[in-house]
Motif scaffolding. Structure first.
Motif, PDB file in Angstrom:
ATOM      1  N   GLY A 229     -21.878  23.748  11.500  1.00 50.03           N
ATOM      2  CA  GLY A 229     -21.172  22.827  12.379  1.00 50.03           C
ATOM      3  C   GLY A 229     -20.626  23.550  13.606  1.00 50.03           C
TER       4      GLY A 229
ATOM      5  N   GLY B   1     -24.856  15.976   7.267  1.00 49.77           N
ATOM      6  CA  GLY B   1     -26.207  16.500   7.464  1.00 49.77           C
ATOM      7  C   GLY B   1     -27.096  16.227   6.255  1.00 49.77           C
TER       8      GLY B   1
ATOM      9  N   ASP C 248     -24.082  15.588  12.410  1.00 45.70           N
ATOM     10  CA  ASP C 248     -22.858  14.874  12.012  1.00 45.70           C
ATOM     11  C   ASP C 248     -22.595  13.679  12.937  1.00 45.70           C
TER      12      ASP C 248
ATOM     13  N   GLU D  92     -30.841  14.277   5.854  1.00 42.63           N
ATOM     14  CA  GLU D  92     -32.000  14.821   5.122  1.00 42.63           C
ATOM     15  C   GLU D  92     -32.487  13.824   4.065  1.00 42.63           C
TER      16      GLU D  92
HETATM   17  O1  KG4 Z   1     -21.287  26.289   7.372  1.00 44.57           O
HETATM   18  P1  KG4 Z   1     -20.677  24.936   7.262  1.00 44.57           P
HETATM   19  O2  KG4 Z   1     -20.258  24.459   5.891  1.00 44.57           O
HETATM   20  O3  KG4 Z   1     -19.413  24.790   8.188  1.00 44.57           O
HETATM   21  C1  KG4 Z   1     -19.326  25.343   9.464  1.00 44.57           C
HETATM   22  O4  KG4 Z   1     -19.190  26.588   9.566  1.00 44.57           O
HETATM   23  O5  KG4 Z   1     -19.414  24.556  10.422  1.00 44.57           O
HETATM   24  O6  KG4 Z   1     -21.722  23.892   7.884  1.00 44.57           O
HETATM   25  C2  KG4 Z   1     -21.450  22.530   7.887  1.00 44.57           C
HETATM   26  C3  KG4 Z   1     -22.569  21.788   8.580  1.00 44.57           C
HETATM   27  C4  KG4 Z   1     -22.235  20.326   8.796  1.00 44.57           C
HETATM   28  O7  KG4 Z   1     -22.526  19.977  10.127  1.00 44.57           O
HETATM   29  C5  KG4 Z   1     -23.157  19.629   7.799  1.00 44.57           C
HETATM   30  O8  KG4 Z   1     -23.500  18.310   8.175  1.00 44.57           O
HETATM   31  C6  KG4 Z   1     -24.362  20.534   7.818  1.00 44.57           C
HETATM   32  O9  KG4 Z   1     -23.778  21.833   7.801  1.00 44.57           O
HETATM   33  N1  KG4 Z   1     -25.249  20.360   6.646  1.00 44.57           N
HETATM   34  C7  KG4 Z   1     -26.554  19.977   6.750  1.00 44.57           C
HETATM   35  C8  KG4 Z   1     -27.045  19.855   5.427  1.00 44.57           C
HETATM   36  N2  KG4 Z   1     -26.030  20.182   4.567  1.00 44.57           N
HETATM   37  C9  KG4 Z   1     -24.938  20.480   5.346  1.00 44.57           C
HETATM   38  N3  KG4 Z   1     -27.330  19.722   7.822  1.00 44.57           N
HETATM   39  C10 KG4 Z   1     -28.612  19.346   7.605  1.00 44.57           C
HETATM   40  N4  KG4 Z   1     -29.144  19.212   6.370  1.00 44.57           N
HETATM   41  C11 KG4 Z   1     -28.414  19.457   5.256  1.00 44.57           C
HETATM   42  N5  KG4 Z   1     -28.956  19.324   4.033  1.00 44.57           N
END
Ligand code: KG4
Ligand code: ZN
Length: 340
Positions: free
Chosen positions: A141, A183, A170, A187
């Protein structure tokens, strides 16, 4: 040494306890004594409001900490080191983690280490995959960056010029009525598409950098057209956004001639992205590895592991509790890495 890691940069409040003595290259299970987290979910159709997420963290923190200590079968007095995520992230959320870390550190007289959250993603990914010096894609994110490690720093080879890929997903999800972070919903929906209707969407790549804001606007316009299936829109979004990032990665692999590739961050949980990157890696004769799924998203272990390395190898990384602060926009390429 036992290290407690506290993560609170955005939606996740997480704690982890790791044991440096069990730091065997091939036995990571023994190293992580416990790992507990809880994710704030915004109301349907809304993004993460920093104040509400920080309230969630403040309320859930005592429970998460207790569970973390109980499942590791240790007491706070046994801990040798406390590491907390000091940025980048949402100010109110970061402050909750920092206050907890400061309080425990000063009350129990335990050394305190501030950790850059993004470095945590990178370093834990390297640790858990046993790679040596990979070209690395950090997609979350907060970040969309292609990185290489060179002369004690992670260097940015390419990055987004506007929003991150996590923000793109998001915000699309919110326009469809889901709650951030969503996200995984994109998917799931994309997997329901019959893959026959692929909409033409803006594809912007400038040198090694990428841009997603035009793509977001175009997808929002498709969503307004109620006749189109959301699954086809999600499929088109994924194919376009991932093609952009994979093109930039493949160019970077070709240029740097790196024979290892690593993907980390929340978006690395996406199977289609991994599949596309794997194909690019095959073309470039590079080994493809992804961070293990349970550690793709934010977690306390990334903070504990990086905090431990900082404590052991960077003598000036320790801070006095009264001087421990946070930084909402702390660039990862300013951090010295002395352990590789
Ligand atoms: O690393 P993270 O937990 O937090 C940050 O450091 O921002 O990443 C969160 C992000 C969110 O935008 C979420 O929607 C996305 O990762 N995300 C995904 C999936 N699972 C989580 N995006 C696409 N496909 C997924 N399966
Ligand atoms: Zn993260």
């Amino acid at each position: 040494m036992l290290c407690l890691g506290i993560e609170s940069t955005a939606h996740t409040f997480g704690c982890s306890i790791i044991n440096s003595e069990n730091d065997d290259r091939n036995k990571h299970d023994g190293m992580i004594l416990s790992e507990v987290r809880d994710i704030y979910k915004a109301p349907a159709g809304w993004g993460i409001h920093p104040r509400d997420a920080s309230k969630h963290h403040a309320q859930i923190a005592p429970k998460i900490l207790k569970e973390c200590f109980d499942s590791a079968h240790i007491k706070i007095k046994d801990v040798d080191l406390i590491a907390y995520s000091a940025g980048p992230g949402l100010g109110p959320c970061l402050r909750i983690g920092a206050v907890i870390a400061r309080s425990l550190s000063s009350f129990y007289n335990i050394p305190l280490i501030p950790v850059n959250h993004a470095i945590g993603h990178l370093e834990l990914g390297i640790k858990l995959t046993n790679l040596v010096n990979p070209l690395t894609l950090l997609v979350s994110g907060g970040h969309t960056m292609i990185l290489v490690f060179y002369k004690n720093k992670w260097r940015v080879f390419g990055e987004t010029l506007d929003i991150t890929i996590g923000q793109l997903f998001d915000q699309v999800g919110r326009s469809m009525g889901f709650a951030s972070p969503c996200g995984n919903k994109i998917e799931e929906l994309s997997n329901l598409s019959d893959k026959n209707s692929v909409y033409s969407l803006p594809y912007v790549i400038k040198g090694n950098d990428v841009s997603f804001s035009g793509l977001l606007t175009a997808v929002k316009m498709l969503i307004r057209n109620k006749k189109l299936a959301l699954s086809d829109i999600c499929f088109s979004l994924q194919e376009t956004a991932f093609s952009i990032i994979v093109e930039a990665v493949e160019r970077a692999l070709s240029f740097t001639e790196k024979k290892e590739f690593l993907i980390v961050g929340g978006v690395s949980a996406n199977n289609r992205l991994s599949q596309m990157l794997q194909i690019a890696c095959e073309y470039q004769n590079s080994i493809f590895k992804s961070c293990p799924i349970q550690f793709c998203g934010d977690n306390g272990t990334q903070i504990a592991w990086t905090g431990l390395q900082l404590y052991l190898y960077s003598p000036f990384s320790r801070v006095a509790p009264e001087k421990a602060s946070i930084s909402q926009s702390w660039r990862l390429d300013t951090v010295d890495i002395m352990w590789r």
